[in-house]
Design a protein around this motif. Structure first.
Motif, short mmCIF file in Angstrom:
data_model
loop_
_atom_site.label_atom_id
_atom_site.label_comp_id
_atom_site.label_asym_id
_atom_site.label_seq_id
_atom_site.Cartn_x
_atom_site.Cartn_y
_atom_site.Cartn_z
N GLU A 10 -16.51 -17.19 34.41
CA GLU A 10 -17.96 -16.97 34.32
C GLU A 10 -18.61 -18.31 33.96
O GLU A 10 -18.58 -18.74 32.81
CB GLU A 10 -18.27 -15.91 33.28
CG GLU A 10 -17.72 -14.53 33.63
CD GLU A 10 -18.14 -13.48 32.62
OE1 GLU A 10 -19.37 -13.31 32.44
OE2 GLU A 10 -17.26 -12.85 32.03
N LYS A 11 -19.22 -18.94 34.96
CA LYS A 11 -19.71 -20.30 34.77
C LYS A 11 -20.74 -20.43 33.65
O LYS A 11 -20.70 -21.41 32.89
CB LYS A 11 -20.28 -20.83 36.09
CG LYS A 11 -19.20 -21.09 37.14
CD LYS A 11 -19.79 -21.75 38.39
CE LYS A 11 -18.68 -22.04 39.40
NZ LYS A 11 -19.20 -22.69 40.62
N PRO A 12 -21.69 -19.50 33.49
CA PRO A 12 -22.64 -19.66 32.39
C PRO A 12 -21.96 -19.69 31.02
O PRO A 12 -22.36 -20.45 30.14
CB PRO A 12 -23.55 -18.43 32.53
CG PRO A 12 -23.47 -18.06 33.97
CD PRO A 12 -22.06 -18.36 34.37
N ILE A 13 -20.91 -18.87 30.85
CA ILE A 13 -20.19 -18.87 29.57
C ILE A 13 -19.43 -20.18 29.40
O ILE A 13 -19.45 -20.79 28.33
CB ILE A 13 -19.23 -17.67 29.50
CG1 ILE A 13 -20.01 -16.35 29.49
CG2 ILE A 13 -18.34 -17.77 28.25
CD1 ILE A 13 -19.15 -15.11 29.48
N ILE A 77 -10.01 -16.10 25.05
CA ILE A 77 -11.41 -15.68 24.98
C ILE A 77 -11.61 -14.67 26.09
O ILE A 77 -11.57 -15.02 27.28
CB ILE A 77 -12.37 -16.87 25.14
CG1 ILE A 77 -12.16 -17.87 23.99
CG2 ILE A 77 -13.81 -16.40 25.16
CD1 ILE A 77 -13.06 -19.08 24.08
N THR A 78 -11.82 -13.40 25.74
CA THR A 78 -11.76 -12.35 26.73
C THR A 78 -12.62 -11.16 26.35
O THR A 78 -12.95 -10.97 25.18
CB THR A 78 -10.30 -11.90 26.92
OG1 THR A 78 -10.24 -10.79 27.83
CG2 THR A 78 -9.68 -11.49 25.59
N ALA A 79 -12.96 -10.36 27.35
CA ALA A 79 -13.69 -9.11 27.11
C ALA A 79 -12.75 -7.98 26.74
O ALA A 79 -13.20 -6.90 26.36
CB ALA A 79 -14.49 -8.74 28.36
N LYS A 100 -15.31 -11.37 23.70
CA LYS A 100 -16.69 -11.50 24.16
C LYS A 100 -17.43 -10.18 23.90
O LYS A 100 -16.84 -9.12 24.02
CB LYS A 100 -16.73 -11.78 25.66
CG LYS A 100 -15.97 -13.00 26.13
CD LYS A 100 -15.99 -13.04 27.66
CE LYS A 100 -15.10 -14.11 28.21
NZ LYS A 100 -15.02 -14.06 29.69
N PRO A 101 -18.74 -10.26 23.61
CA PRO A 101 -19.52 -11.46 23.35
C PRO A 101 -19.24 -11.99 21.94
O PRO A 101 -18.89 -11.22 21.04
CB PRO A 101 -20.97 -10.98 23.49
CG PRO A 101 -20.90 -9.54 23.07
CD PRO A 101 -19.57 -9.03 23.55
N PHE A 102 -19.39 -13.29 21.76
CA PHE A 102 -19.10 -13.90 20.47
C PHE A 102 -20.23 -14.86 20.11
O PHE A 102 -21.00 -15.29 20.98
CB PHE A 102 -17.78 -14.66 20.52
CG PHE A 102 -17.69 -15.65 21.65
CD1 PHE A 102 -18.22 -16.92 21.53
CD2 PHE A 102 -17.09 -15.28 22.85
CE1 PHE A 102 -18.16 -17.82 22.58
CE2 PHE A 102 -17.02 -16.18 23.90
CZ PHE A 102 -17.56 -17.44 23.77
N GLU A 103 -20.32 -15.18 18.84
CA GLU A 103 -21.28 -16.18 18.37
C GLU A 103 -20.64 -17.56 18.47
O GLU A 103 -19.46 -17.73 18.14
CB GLU A 103 -21.68 -15.90 16.92
CG GLU A 103 -22.44 -14.60 16.71
CD GLU A 103 -23.84 -14.64 17.29
OE1 GLU A 103 -24.38 -15.76 17.48
OE2 GLU A 103 -24.40 -13.55 17.55
#
Length: 219
Positions: A10-13, A77-79, A100-103
């Protein structure tokens, strides 16, 4: 400089992670699929890999198998956030597991923690004429050492790692003082005032009304 490979389709992430880690003094490379990541891992060495599990081409578990022989630490880092998924990821050899989602603040804290455990945590931050060497814990301004208390130093690192990000007083207190925020703003405000004075950051370290503070970066 600490080198981090970000493997995220996911490019934005991926771009958001890259931007924040780069602002915190890390050198980042992005891969948006498993095959590209596999090539990068074969050709280059990294201090840390941030790895999604569900990837096109080669999934995160297969990539983890290729990374483990190099001794490079990995944070998944995963959903996939169930307890079973977490246990599977950690048992497969990941050093940490972030859902995900994370701060971004939590991501940076986990990156620091894993790098410390791996003995690769040395980072140099520079903003204007202020430089912080985390290995020696030396802070200088225009080449002159600045004496900070431990809490002032921790506060400075938190701001440098989150440049141009508005941080709530609650977040600042819980990260620096490592205890629950009880609503008393005086402790945070007093330490920010001292830091401003010692670094001459009256205009760079900005108060955000009813929120907290933001460190204005150069970018």
């Amino acid at each position: 400089m600490t080198k981090i490979l970000i493997v995220e389709d996911e490019k934005p992430i991926a771009n958001l992670i890259d931007w924040n880690l780069s602002a915190s003094g890390y050198s980042c490379t992005r891969a948006y699929d498993g095959l590209t990541a596999a090539d990068l891992i074969a050709e280059h060495s990294y201090d840390l890999v941030l790895l999604d599990i569900m990837l096109p081409g080669i999934d995160g578990y297969e990539l983890l198998g290729q990374i483990k022989p190099t001794g490079t630490p990995v944070i998944f880092i995963t959903a996939k956030g169930s307890v079973q998924d977490r246990v599977q990821g950690l048992r497969a050899g990941a050093d940490d597991y972030l859902v995900k989602p994370f701060e971004i603040v939590e991501l940076i804290a986990r990156v620091e923690s894993v790098l410390r455990r791996a003995g690769k945590a040395s980072t140099v931050y520079t903003l204007g004429d202020v430089t912080v060497d985390t290995e020696s814990m030396l802070v200088t301004k225009a080449g002159v050492p600045v004496t900070l208390t431990r809490k002032e130093y921790d506060l400075l690192l938190l701001f440098l790692q989150n440049q141009n990000v508005a941080l709530f007083r609650e977040t600042i207190y819980e990260r620096v003082w490592e205890s629950d925020y009880m609503g008393d703003t005086r402790t945070v405000d007093l330490h920010v005032q001292r830091l401003r004075k010692k670094l001459d950051w009256q205009h760079r370290l900005c108060a955000i009304h009813k929120v907290g503070y933001r460190l204005e970066g150069d970018g």
